[in-house]
Design a protein around this motif. Structure first.
Motif, PDB file in Angstrom:
ATOM      1  N   ARG A  38     -10.106  13.665  22.373  1.00 47.93           N
ATOM      2  CA  ARG A  38      -9.922  13.282  20.973  1.00 47.93           C
ATOM      3  C   ARG A  38      -8.505  12.825  20.635  1.00 47.93           C
ATOM      4  O   ARG A  38      -8.253  12.291  19.572  1.00 47.93           O
ATOM      5  CB  ARG A  38     -10.369  14.404  20.044  1.00 47.93           C
ATOM      6  CG  ARG A  38      -9.523  15.630  20.074  1.00 47.93           C
ATOM      7  CD  ARG A  38     -10.036  16.683  19.111  1.00 47.93           C
ATOM      8  NE  ARG A  38      -9.333  17.924  19.369  1.00 47.93           N
ATOM      9  CZ  ARG A  38      -9.809  19.120  19.122  1.00 47.93           C
ATOM     10  NH1 ARG A  38     -11.015  19.263  18.600  1.00 47.93           N
ATOM     11  NH2 ARG A  38      -9.096  20.185  19.372  1.00 47.93           N
ATOM     12  N   PRO A  47       3.463  20.382  28.942  1.00 42.12           N
ATOM     13  CA  PRO A  47       4.733  21.116  28.944  1.00 42.12           C
ATOM     14  C   PRO A  47       5.947  20.278  28.550  1.00 42.12           C
ATOM     15  O   PRO A  47       6.913  20.803  28.010  1.00 42.12           O
ATOM     16  CB  PRO A  47       4.853  21.606  30.400  1.00 42.12           C
ATOM     17  CG  PRO A  47       3.438  21.811  30.822  1.00 42.12           C
ATOM     18  CD  PRO A  47       2.690  20.672  30.179  1.00 42.12           C
ATOM     19  N   SER A  50       7.820  20.384  24.930  1.00 43.65           N
ATOM     20  CA  SER A  50       8.873  21.295  24.455  1.00 43.65           C
ATOM     21  C   SER A  50      10.146  21.138  25.290  1.00 43.65           C
ATOM     22  O   SER A  50      11.109  21.865  25.068  1.00 43.65           O
ATOM     23  CB  SER A  50       8.384  22.751  24.531  1.00 43.65           C
ATOM     24  OG  SER A  50       7.868  23.037  25.820  1.00 43.65           O
ATOM     25  N   LEU A 131       3.463  22.911  17.538  1.00 45.26           N
ATOM     26  CA  LEU A 131       3.677  22.053  18.705  1.00 45.26           C
ATOM     27  C   LEU A 131       2.549  22.218  19.722  1.00 45.26           C
ATOM     28  O   LEU A 131       2.399  23.272  20.347  1.00 45.26           O
ATOM     29  CB  LEU A 131       5.027  22.405  19.365  1.00 45.26           C
ATOM     30  CG  LEU A 131       5.395  21.616  20.621  1.00 45.26           C
ATOM     31  CD1 LEU A 131       5.332  20.126  20.398  1.00 45.26           C
ATOM     32  CD2 LEU A 131       6.789  22.021  21.101  1.00 45.26           C
ATOM     33  N   ARG A 132       1.765  21.158  19.857  1.00 48.30           N
ATOM     34  CA  ARG A 132       0.723  21.154  20.891  1.00 48.30           C
ATOM     35  C   ARG A 132       0.630  19.794  21.571  1.00 48.30           C
ATOM     36  O   ARG A 132       0.301  19.696  22.727  1.00 48.30           O
ATOM     37  CB  ARG A 132      -0.628  21.530  20.239  1.00 48.30           C
ATOM     38  CG  ARG A 132      -1.782  21.675  21.214  1.00 48.30           C
ATOM     39  CD  ARG A 132      -1.722  22.944  22.033  1.00 48.30           C
ATOM     40  NE  ARG A 132      -2.646  22.896  23.154  1.00 48.30           N
ATOM     41  CZ  ARG A 132      -2.675  23.780  24.143  1.00 48.30           C
ATOM     42  NH1 ARG A 132      -1.858  24.811  24.149  1.00 48.30           N
ATOM     43  NH2 ARG A 132      -3.522  23.648  25.136  1.00 48.30           N
ATOM     44  N   ALA A 279     -12.916  24.713  32.714  1.00 45.13           N
ATOM     45  CA  ALA A 279     -11.605  24.813  33.382  1.00 45.13           C
ATOM     46  C   ALA A 279     -10.502  24.807  32.332  1.00 45.13           C
ATOM     47  O   ALA A 279     -10.703  24.353  31.200  1.00 45.13           O
ATOM     48  CB  ALA A 279     -11.415  23.626  34.342  1.00 45.13           C
TER      49      ALA A 279
HETATM   50  C1  LIG Z   1       4.459  22.550  24.105  1.00 49.83           C
HETATM   51  C2  LIG Z   1       3.797  23.175  25.292  1.00 49.83           C
HETATM   52  C3  LIG Z   1       4.565  23.530  26.384  1.00 49.83           C
HETATM   53  C4  LIG Z   1       3.968  24.122  27.491  1.00 49.83           C
HETATM   54  N1  LIG Z   1       4.740  24.471  28.534  1.00 49.83           N
HETATM   55  C5  LIG Z   1       4.203  25.071  29.611  1.00 49.83           C
HETATM   56  C6  LIG Z   1       5.024  25.455  30.695  1.00 49.83           C
HETATM   57  O1  LIG Z   1       6.236  25.278  30.686  1.00 49.83           O
HETATM   58  N2  LIG Z   1       4.433  26.045  31.756  1.00 49.83           N
HETATM   59  C7  LIG Z   1       3.100  26.276  31.814  1.00 49.83           C
HETATM   60  O2  LIG Z   1       2.635  26.831  32.824  1.00 49.83           O
HETATM   61  N3  LIG Z   1       2.285  25.905  30.797  1.00 49.83           N
HETATM   62  C8  LIG Z   1       2.802  25.316  29.685  1.00 49.83           C
HETATM   63  N4  LIG Z   1       2.008  24.936  28.642  1.00 49.83           N
HETATM   64  C9  LIG Z   1       0.559  25.198  28.697  1.00 49.83           C
HETATM   65  C10 LIG Z   1      -0.221  24.079  29.380  1.00 49.83           C
HETATM   66  O3  LIG Z   1       0.218  22.839  28.930  1.00 49.83           O
HETATM   67  C11 LIG Z   1      -1.715  24.267  29.106  1.00 49.83           C
HETATM   68  O4  LIG Z   1      -2.102  25.490  29.662  1.00 49.83           O
HETATM   69  C12 LIG Z   1      -2.559  23.138  29.692  1.00 49.83           C
HETATM   70  O5  LIG Z   1      -2.194  21.919  29.102  1.00 49.83           O
HETATM   71  C13 LIG Z   1      -4.028  23.414  29.456  1.00 49.83           C
HETATM   72  O6  LIG Z   1      -4.778  22.316  29.860  1.00 49.83           O
HETATM   73  P1  LIG Z   1      -6.296  22.110  29.377  1.00 49.83           P
HETATM   74  O7  LIG Z   1      -6.739  20.862  30.027  1.00 49.83           O
HETATM   75  O8  LIG Z   1      -7.043  23.357  29.553  1.00 49.83           O
HETATM   76  O9  LIG Z   1      -6.211  21.930  27.796  1.00 49.83           O
HETATM   77  P2  LIG Z   1      -5.419  20.926  26.876  1.00 49.83           P
HETATM   78  O10 LIG Z   1      -4.193  20.426  27.544  1.00 49.83           O
HETATM   79  O11 LIG Z   1      -5.266  21.600  25.555  1.00 49.83           O
HETATM   80  O12 LIG Z   1      -6.413  19.698  26.713  1.00 49.83           O
HETATM   81  C14 LIG Z   1      -7.614  19.807  26.018  1.00 49.83           C
HETATM   82  C15 LIG Z   1      -7.870  18.495  25.328  1.00 49.83           C
HETATM   83  O13 LIG Z   1      -9.208  18.443  24.874  1.00 49.83           O
HETATM   84  C16 LIG Z   1      -9.268  17.885  23.581  1.00 49.83           C
HETATM   85  N5  LIG Z   1     -10.506  18.332  22.930  1.00 49.83           N
HETATM   86  C17 LIG Z   1     -10.787  19.555  22.414  1.00 49.83           C
HETATM   87  N6  LIG Z   1     -12.052  19.586  21.934  1.00 49.83           N
HETATM   88  C18 LIG Z   1     -12.574  18.356  22.163  1.00 49.83           C
HETATM   89  C19 LIG Z   1     -13.838  17.756  21.895  1.00 49.83           C
HETATM   90  N7  LIG Z   1     -14.821  18.452  21.314  1.00 49.83           N
HETATM   91  N8  LIG Z   1     -14.033  16.472  22.253  1.00 49.83           N
HETATM   92  C20 LIG Z   1     -13.043  15.773  22.872  1.00 49.83           C
HETATM   93  N9  LIG Z   1     -11.815  16.283  23.137  1.00 49.83           N
HETATM   94  C21 LIG Z   1     -11.595  17.558  22.799  1.00 49.83           C
HETATM   95  C22 LIG Z   1      -8.003  18.390  22.945  1.00 49.83           C
HETATM   96  O14 LIG Z   1      -7.644  17.590  21.821  1.00 49.83           O
HETATM   97  C23 LIG Z   1      -7.011  18.245  24.104  1.00 49.83           C
HETATM   98  O15 LIG Z   1      -6.481  16.959  24.152  1.00 49.83           O
HETATM   99  C24 LIG Z   1       2.573  24.351  27.501  1.00 49.83           C
HETATM  100  C25 LIG Z   1       1.798  23.996  26.393  1.00 49.83           C
HETATM  101  C26 LIG Z   1       2.405  23.411  25.301  1.00 49.83           C
HETATM  102  C27 LIG Z   1       1.574  23.044  24.110  1.00 49.83           C
END
Ligand SMILES: Cc1cc2nc3c(=O)[nH]c(=O)nc-3n(C[C@H](O)[C@H](O)[C@H](O)COP(=O)(O)OP(=O)(O)OC[C@H]3O[C@@H](n4cnc5c(N)ncnc54)[C@H](O)[C@@H]3O)c2cc1C
Length: 413
Positions: A38, A47, A50, A131-132, A279
């Protein structure tokens, strides 16, 4: 009738989905792959939001998981700015916000997490940020450029990293947090004290054991008022009060949820619905390295590796996810912590090296068993930590003494 049919539907445009797409192709998947996300940007490394990207040291494209042309080269269709609005797990169909209905053979659910919002007086004032996403980082960078004083609410990863970045940009960063020491919830008071000193030495002010009461200002935020009675000048505020896994779609689809708020999965990252895997931040999986306990981790490396495990299982390889969870956090260019675990509880900490020398590994034990290790400047010890965590046997007193002794060989433990 569905509008289209795909072999593999990847729901969520983050790291877990992206790495799943990559490994599906690397492992020879020939079928169609559709990744629906989305956000407006293609999958990127969150990451950096920040860290380098927030400080303006990195271009947007540098944060991307892969260059834009890679997706077409891999024959992976990216559907951005699009949400999956409903999931029929039994019929294997998904509805999209563009009104299309997609039938699939297998799906990955990787919807990530949403920030926890604080609903206090004044929370709608301008220049109060969460911040996300890259978009959030753009807005914070812009706000910080015009600010002198920036207040961070929360003393965990986001609060500490953003405080470090802002301080590096020459602005005054002040943290307000419930904890006594920064990062102490995950790492305990001793390590927390170390990280707090590191921040304070670089000009960050930290107010612990306090809490946000309200924001004040006319149109934009001007002051942060705390329960403890502080009145802090604030030209901008960044709130880092944790996240909640985005399980909205999983709930609607009737998937089983876990005790840690995520989507309950087995060791193969399979959800309770046939053909649907999970995942990343939402995935609460049976972890064989933790004796079959269900764990859920919100960190980069875990999302990355789970994307691969999910891809292998989507292709029928039947492999358990057995990586020991790893995470890292960076304090501008003053240092980086790394951690393997996690320890949800511990009754003993053993320090190898020294906080004063800024080179230590802090070991977390429960009943003599190593549950986790946090390192700052001694990354070489992480492999031994992974082995000891996986081993799950109690160390005797002599072994625990050796753990603390930098001259002892960890391979002998
Ligand atoms: C600012 C910041 C700094 C970070 N720094 C670190 C760090 O230094 N070290 C570390 O280990 N981890 C860090 N993290 C955590 C790490 O980035 C996350 O754990 C990782 O990005 C998770 O990945 P994911 O694919 O599970 O989810 P996400 O990266 O959250 O991706 C999920 C995506 O799915 C989308 N989505 C949700 N619902 C729907 C839907 N129904 N239809 C379509 N799309 C949808 C969301 O909008 C999003 O884009 C940080 C996170 C943030 C926010």
């Amino acid at each position: 009738m569905p509008d289209r049919k795909v072999d593999h539907l990847l729901i969520g445009g983050g790291l877990a989905s992206a790495n799943c797409a990559r490994w599906l192709r690397e492992e020879g998947a020939r079928g169609s792959i559709l990744l629906v996300g989305r956000e407006p940007d293609p999958p990127y490394n969150r990451p950096e939001c920040s860290k380098g990207y927030l400080r303006g040291e990195e271009e947007r494209e540098e944060t991307f998981f892969r260059p834009n042309e890679w997706w077409a080269e891999q024959d992976v269709e990216l559907l951005l700015r699009t949400s999956v609005t409903a999931l029929d797990a039994e019929r294997r169909k998904a509805k999209l916000s563009n009104k299309q209905e997609v039938e699939f053979d297998t799906a990955l659910l990787a919807t990530g997490a949403n920030v926890r919002r604080l609903n206090v007086d004044g929370c709608h004032l301008e220049q109060i940020h969460y911040l996300r996403t890259l978009g959030n980082a753009d807005a914070i960078r812009e706000a910080v450029a015009d600010a002198e004083h920036v207040v961070l609410i929360g003393g965990s990863y986001i609060g500490c990293e953003v405080a470090a970045s802002i301080s590096k940009l020459g602005k005054r960063a002040t943290i307000v947090m419930q904890e006594q020491q920064t990062l102490e919830r995950g790492f305990g008071a001793s390590a927390g004290t170390f990280f707090q000193r590191l921040l304070e030495e670089h000009g960050v002010t930290v107010h612990g054991e306090d809490e946000l009461e309200r924001f004040e200002g006319s149109e934009r935020v001007e002051r942060v008022i705390t329960r403890g009675g502080l009145e802090l000048v604030a030209d901008a505020v960044v709130i880092g009060a944790g996240v909640t896994p985005d399980v909205q779609l999983a709930k609607q689809a009737g998937l089983e949820l876990g005790e840690r708020g995520g989507v309950r999965c087995d060791s193969r990252l399979a959800t309770s619905a046939a053909g649907i895997f999970a995942a990343g931040d939402i995935c609460e999986y049976e972890s064989l390295v933790h004796g079959g306990a269900h764990v859920r981790i919100e960190h980069w490396d875990v999302a990355f590796n789970q994307g691969k495990t999910a891809a292998l299982n989507i292709l029928g390889r039947d492999v358990a996810h057995t990586e020991v969870p790893y995470f890292y956090s960076v304090f501008a260019d003053w240092g980086e912590l790394e951690y393997v675990g996690p320890a949800y509880a511990w009754d003993e900490e053993v320090v190898r090296g020294s906080f004063a020398d800024r080179a230590f590994t802090n070991w977390y034990l429960q009943d003599g068993v190593v549950k986790a290790a946090l390192t700052f400047g001694r990354s070489d010890e992480l492999d031994a930590a992974r082995r000891l965590i996986t081993q799950r046997t109690a160390l005797d007193q002599a072994q625990r003494t050796a753990l603390a002794d930098v001259d002892s060989d960890l391979q002998q433990l």
